[in-house]
Scaffold this motif. Sequence first.
Motif, PDB file in Angstrom:
ATOM      1  N   GLY A  93      -3.159   3.213  -2.812  1.00  0.00           N
ATOM      2  CA  GLY A  93      -2.894   1.776  -2.703  1.00  0.00           C
ATOM      3  C   GLY A  93      -3.347   1.011  -3.919  1.00  0.00           C
ATOM      4  O   GLY A  93      -3.923  -0.086  -3.791  1.00  0.00           O
TER       5      GLY A  93
ATOM      6  N   TRP B  61       0.843  -1.211   0.000  1.00  0.00           N
ATOM      7  CA  TRP B  61       0.000   0.000   0.000  1.00  0.00           C
ATOM      8  C   TRP B  61       0.874   1.256   0.000  1.00  0.00           C
ATOM      9  O   TRP B  61       0.640   2.196  -0.771  1.00  0.00           O
ATOM     10  N   SER B  62       1.891   1.273   0.845  1.00  0.00           N
ATOM     11  CA  SER B  62       2.742   2.468   0.954  1.00  0.00           C
ATOM     12  C   SER B  62       3.600   2.676  -0.283  1.00  0.00           C
ATOM     13  O   SER B  62       3.968   3.815  -0.596  1.00  0.00           O
TER      14      SER B  62
ATOM     15  N   SER C 236       2.697   1.687  -3.455  1.00  0.00           N
ATOM     16  CA  SER C 236       1.924   1.677  -4.701  1.00  0.00           C
ATOM     17  C   SER C 236       1.757   3.042  -5.327  1.00  0.00           C
ATOM     18  O   SER C 236       1.613   3.169  -6.550  1.00  0.00           O
TER      19      SER C 236
ATOM     20  N   VAL D 136      -2.608  -2.736  -4.304  1.00  0.00           N
ATOM     21  CA  VAL D 136      -3.366  -3.615  -3.421  1.00  0.00           C
ATOM     22  C   VAL D 136      -4.713  -3.945  -4.042  1.00  0.00           C
ATOM     23  O   VAL D 136      -5.135  -5.118  -4.087  1.00  0.00           O
ATOM     24  N   TRP D 137      -5.406  -2.917  -4.550  1.00  0.00           N
ATOM     25  CA  TRP D 137      -6.718  -3.138  -5.156  1.00  0.00           C
ATOM     26  C   TRP D 137      -6.611  -3.997  -6.419  1.00  0.00           C
ATOM     27  O   TRP D 137      -7.458  -4.872  -6.654  1.00  0.00           O
TER      28      TRP D 137
END
Length: 594
Positions: A201, A182-183, A185, A204-205
């Motif tokens: 993020g 997340w950090s 992305s 992540v998605w």
Amino acid sequence: MASTPSPAPSPSLWQTLRRIGRLAAPYFRSEERWKARALLFAVVALNLGTVYMLVLNNQWYARFYDALQEKNQAVFWREIVYFCWIAAAFIVMAILKFYLTQLLQLRWRAWMTRNYLRRWMSNNTFYRLELARYAQHLDAPPDNPDQRIQEDMQLFTDYTMTLSMGLLNAVVTLVSFIGILWSLSGTFSFSLGGHEINLAGSMVWLAVVYCVAGTVITHLIGRPLIGLNFMQQRYEADFRHHLVRVREYSEAIALDHGDAVEHRQLGKRFGAVLGNYLSLIRKQKNLVAFTASFSQASVIFAFIVQAPRFFSGAIQLGQLMQVNSAFGRVQDALSWFVDNYDRVAVWRATADRLTSFEAAMQAHARDTGALQRVPAEGSTPALQASGLSVALPDGTTLLDNAALSVAPGDSVLLQGPSGSGKSTLFRTLAGIWPFARGRADVPANAMFIPQRPYVPDGSLRDALAYPQPAEQYSDAQLRQALDDALLPDLAQRLDDSDAWSQKLSGGEQQRLAIARVLLKKPAWVFADEATSALDAQSEHTLYQRLAAQTQAAGGALVSIAHRATVGEHHARRWTLVPQPHGAPAHFQLTQAPA
């Protein structure tokens, strides 16, 4: 040819997990629970430790590749040394995790096998389950209990440990790396309906969407594997069982020239194995095609998405490699179901088979039958039965409300047409026939001689003393019993080991069973066609000795025989007389002098 059995409807995932929990929990609550829980805790801790090593390795990626991009030699060598420490710790953890996992599986399988063997062999459950296969009230009797105890328990413990620890690793890896991903992305911006949307993020998605789609497609493709794996284990067990029967009855088959028939029967069973396996291969081929494509696409997915940021200078090579590594870990964690679907299918099929076996044993443990069989008491115990009703597994009533009485010193011959239930009545008096009701008081000091006795492999002294240990008897007692049973040639072979059921003729096996009786000297003897394979003179001699032994011990001799010559050794006769259609039972027991 009988119709092929079909597996029961596939249970839901929640039902399967509950079944697996009920199968797994007893070991961790057993007398070995502290050792089991300690091993499980160590395995879980080592799995968490290996995930932590992966997190450190991911952080190392950024520093190492940045050092390469900047051509910083000092940092490069420092990171090489740091990687060696990580690698060494990972290797030690991997070795310990493998050893302790295998040790836990071994101890778990050993406990389950002992537990199931004890329950299967107690209260004649092994015998009653075989009878239940022909009973109308059981829709799906358990097949091949030997396979369930030997193979399914090994598969269950193996897959339960492997898959549960794999799922734990996947969950912990997801939790550990999703924040990192997340950090790293960045924000993905796009327009929708005239509005600017910034999605934080983004990787992540994308990983979630990618893996959810893959999981759904995998389930749709691989769903038939569960039923196919269930049937594959059944067909394999049926084929193996028939091979064993051919070996056990090799002489009878050879004498009947039945080799061609048995070859065809084996071919049919093996054909079912191959046919189901071919269907399994086809379904697995489709699953492998998708999972391999899914896995390969994920290798370059993160590079493609993050390439614009790298070439624009927004991120360096180290961060790109770290993003790719973190995405790979998150994707692997979310794809656990995709990667293990075929193993989950085998696991569910194995759990279903053990669950049905467990349910059948529990049902028979609760069902003690309607017959009250109690030891006959008193200084001179007698055989007494009242209100005795005996039926076949399919519900056919053979006897209804019969009364029997045998006093010490008596001798009774039971006769009747073939199929009238003579042996079934003996099984009822022995307390092993579950389809009977009434009351039977049977003296405790009794032995039953079947027409086809069981002769175990091993030493002859063990076969003669069976089921007691041979050490309870002296060599002189064992040899005397063999001599009295007209087997003098075997008296000098007590320590020979062989497959006696194959080496001894039918008559010799019957004489060996009588030798057991002469060795153990019970007061009450129930003989079911015990001399049917003997000549008239041998039969006369052995019946004289059996009658003399029971008289001396204050008991009685009760026999089943078709030969009229056996009647001279008995004072009374019971006869099973066929009854007209519509009567409460197919036969009635009449009693008269011999």
